[in-house]
Scaffold this motif. Structure first.
Motif, mmCIF file in Angstrom:
data_model
loop_
_atom_site.group_PDB
_atom_site.id
_atom_site.type_symbol
_atom_site.label_atom_id
_atom_site.label_comp_id
_atom_site.label_asym_id
_atom_site.label_seq_id
_atom_site.Cartn_x
_atom_site.Cartn_y
_atom_site.Cartn_z
ATOM 1 N N ASN A 114 43.580 54.210 55.193
ATOM 2 C CA ASN A 114 42.557 53.754 54.136
ATOM 3 C C ASN A 114 41.855 52.277 54.625
ATOM 4 O O ASN A 114 42.501 51.600 55.167
ATOM 5 C CB ASN A 114 43.152 53.683 53.151
ATOM 6 N N PRO A 115 40.595 52.196 54.274
ATOM 7 C CA PRO A 115 39.927 51.070 54.686
ATOM 8 C C PRO A 115 40.449 49.932 53.828
ATOM 9 O O PRO A 115 41.085 50.131 52.689
ATOM 10 C CB PRO A 115 38.395 51.221 54.207
ATOM 11 N N PHE A 116 40.267 48.850 54.408
ATOM 12 C CA PHE A 116 41.049 47.706 53.592
ATOM 13 C C PHE A 116 39.810 46.975 52.814
ATOM 14 O O PHE A 116 38.794 46.554 53.413
ATOM 15 C CB PHE A 116 41.566 46.448 54.658
ATOM 16 N N ILE A 117 40.032 47.159 51.461
ATOM 17 C CA ILE A 117 38.735 46.827 50.482
ATOM 18 C C ILE A 117 39.098 45.516 49.862
ATOM 19 O O ILE A 117 40.069 45.234 49.085
ATOM 20 C CB ILE A 117 38.427 47.755 49.470
ATOM 21 N N THR A 118 38.162 44.550 49.947
ATOM 22 C CA THR A 118 38.366 43.086 49.278
ATOM 23 C C THR A 118 36.968 43.144 48.526
ATOM 24 O O THR A 118 35.911 43.125 49.139
ATOM 25 C CB THR A 118 38.317 41.870 50.254
ATOM 26 N N PHE A 119 37.170 42.997 47.120
ATOM 27 C CA PHE A 119 35.878 42.824 46.134
ATOM 28 C C PHE A 119 35.941 41.351 45.989
ATOM 29 O O PHE A 119 36.872 40.643 45.845
ATOM 30 C CB PHE A 119 36.095 43.461 44.834
ATOM 31 N N VAL A 120 34.384 40.736 46.177
ATOM 32 C CA VAL A 120 34.298 39.686 46.075
ATOM 33 C C VAL A 120 33.256 39.179 45.010
ATOM 34 O O VAL A 120 32.282 39.637 44.750
ATOM 35 C CB VAL A 120 33.538 38.891 47.349
ATOM 36 N N LEU A 121 34.046 38.557 43.991
ATOM 37 C CA LEU A 121 33.366 38.299 42.653
ATOM 38 C C LEU A 121 33.204 36.894 42.093
ATOM 39 O O LEU A 121 33.880 36.305 42.777
ATOM 40 C CB LEU A 121 34.148 39.358 41.424
ATOM 41 N N ILE A 143 42.391 43.668 47.388
ATOM 42 C CA ILE A 143 42.484 42.469 46.745
ATOM 43 C C ILE A 143 41.261 42.068 46.024
ATOM 44 O O ILE A 143 39.839 42.658 46.597
ATOM 45 C CB ILE A 143 43.036 41.168 47.538
ATOM 46 N N VAL A 144 41.139 41.220 45.054
ATOM 47 C CA VAL A 144 39.699 40.719 44.485
ATOM 48 C C VAL A 144 39.672 39.346 44.614
ATOM 49 O O VAL A 144 40.609 38.504 44.158
ATOM 50 C CB VAL A 144 39.748 41.211 43.160
ATOM 51 N N LEU A 145 38.632 38.574 45.359
ATOM 52 C CA LEU A 145 38.489 37.239 45.561
ATOM 53 C C LEU A 145 37.715 36.710 44.206
ATOM 54 O O LEU A 145 36.387 37.550 44.165
ATOM 55 C CB LEU A 145 37.922 36.779 46.772
ATOM 56 N N PHE A 146 38.095 35.815 43.434
ATOM 57 C CA PHE A 146 37.086 35.492 42.401
ATOM 58 C C PHE A 146 36.823 34.127 42.512
ATOM 59 O O PHE A 146 37.620 33.258 42.484
ATOM 60 C CB PHE A 146 37.954 35.710 40.878
ATOM 61 N N PHE A 147 35.361 33.771 42.808
ATOM 62 C CA PHE A 147 35.067 32.243 43.108
ATOM 63 C C PHE A 147 34.739 31.820 41.645
ATOM 64 O O PHE A 147 33.633 32.375 41.160
ATOM 65 C CB PHE A 147 33.787 32.248 44.140
ATOM 66 N N ASP A 148 35.499 31.018 41.124
ATOM 67 C CA ASP A 148 35.114 30.283 39.830
ATOM 68 C C ASP A 148 34.415 28.953 39.728
ATOM 69 O O ASP A 148 35.070 28.253 40.568
ATOM 70 C CB ASP A 148 36.902 30.077 39.300
ATOM 71 N N CYS A 149 33.325 29.006 39.180
ATOM 72 C CA CYS A 149 32.415 27.955 39.564
ATOM 73 C C CYS A 149 31.863 27.711 37.938
ATOM 74 O O CYS A 149 31.298 28.511 37.377
ATOM 75 C CB CYS A 149 31.334 28.304 40.241
ATOM 76 N N PRO A 150 31.671 26.254 37.739
ATOM 77 C CA PRO A 150 31.285 25.966 36.378
ATOM 78 C C PRO A 150 29.723 26.295 36.213
ATOM 79 O O PRO A 150 28.898 26.529 37.474
ATOM 80 C CB PRO A 150 31.280 24.403 36.263
#
Ligand SMILES: Nc1ncnc2c1ncn2[C@@H]1O[C@H](COP(=O)(O)OP(=O)(O)O)[C@@H](O)[C@H]1O
Ligand SMILES: Nc1ccn([C@@H]2O[C@H](COP(=O)(O)OP(=O)(O)O)[C@@H](O)[C@H]2O)c(=O)n1
Length: 262
Positions: free
Chosen positions: A37-44, A143-150
């Motif tokens: 299976n591909p390795f999937i990273t969602f970037v949000l 995994i899901v990377l979530f960039f948290d920014c004001p």
């Protein structure tokens, strides 16, 4: 320790080794099928949080294919395709393009990339995107990377982006921030509940933010042993076991002149 296997123990040792080989073969089959299976990273993250900028650095450092949903939609928009005008109008309004269009573009990009590790940047934007991706592509993100920014920082970055985008103006930006809070945060909550989200504080210089991302991906390196590497390790292991078995059998045969216990 100087323990020697006695003559009567040899057949049992051989039987144990045969069992051990079966176990290894099973483990290897399991490991390689997971890696098919591909390795999937969602970037949000919100608009202007720095997703695209960090994806470029991750892709370079960890050899991921970087697929930006927004870039794919903009390419489609400028290619005079039948959906071009629709995409343009939706992006200008800061709304979300129908999932079917975005997923088709992502699916084509996944298949033509030749990679098996993906950063899917800016996707899924809402529950409809998420459910449709899992149904059509048939995989969940690893995994899901979530960039948290004001918000004020995101507004500042978007208004300084200078890429001539139809949506990088204060009016559309306000709408995009509303859409992000209303539709995208629930998707992030969904994956948080599944323990898949890694939240990164997106404040700081590009390099400072990347130093927060780096350990997350470095920790995943073991996943990226590819199938050929696993097969090589398996072969070395099995050859070593075969040699040891053969040595025992030869020893057994010459010391006691008994038939080979195959
Ligand atoms: N850490 C950062 N500090 C300051 N500016 C940044 C940072 N990361 C990205 N930028 C700039 O902010 C703008 C938006 O970044 P981008 O990566 O395009 O965000 P997104 O993909 O989340 O919309 C770009 O002009 C980019 O150069
Ligand atoms: N999955 C997606 C991603 C982007 N888009 C559209 O593309 C626009 C730009 O997305 P983007 O990811 O390039 O940019 P940012 O809004 O993150 O800065 C969004 O505001 C949406 O209108 C979409 O409809 N569906």
């Amino acid at each position: 320790m100087n323990y020697r296997i006695t003559r009567t123990e040899v057949p049992n040792v051989l039987r144990f080794m045969a069992f051990f080989k079966t176990v290894i073969a099973k483990l290897v089959t399991e490991a390689t099928s997971n890696r098919c299976n591909p390795f999937i990273t969602f970037v949000l993250g919100g608009p202007g949080s720095g997703k695209g900028t960090q994806c470029v650095k991750i892709a370079e450092t960890f050899r991921f294919a970087h697929l930006s949903a927004g870039d794919l939609l903009r390419e489609e928009m400028s290619s005079n395709s039948e959906n071009g005008t629709l995409i343009h109008d939706i992006i200008k309004e800061g709304k979300i393009v129908p999932s079917e269009i975005t997923i088709n573009l992502l699916r084509k990009a996944i298949h033509s990339s030749g990679n098996h590790k993906f950063l899917i940047d800016g996707f899924p934007r809402n529950e409809e995107n998420r459910i449709a991706f899992e149904r059509i592509v048939g995989v969940e993100p690893d995994i899901v990377l979530f960039f948290d920014c004001p918000e004020e920082e995101m507004v500042k970055r978007v208004l300084n982006r200078n890429q001539g985008r139809v949506d990088d103006n204060i009016d559309t930006m306000k709408k995009r921030l509303e859409v992000f809070k209303k539709l995208n945060l629930p998707v992030i909550d969904y994956y948080s509940a599944k323990g898949k989200v890694c939240k990164i504080n997106a404040v700081g210089t590009v390099n400072e933010v990347f130093e927060k991302v780096r350990p997350v991906l470095a920790a995943l390196r073991y996943w990226f042993l590819d199938t050929s590497m696993i097969s090589i390790i398996e072969t070395i292991f099995l050859v070593a076991i075969h040699c040891y078995q053969l040595m025992l059998q030869i020893n057994y045969f010459f010391s006691k002149r008994l038939p080979f216990p195959w």
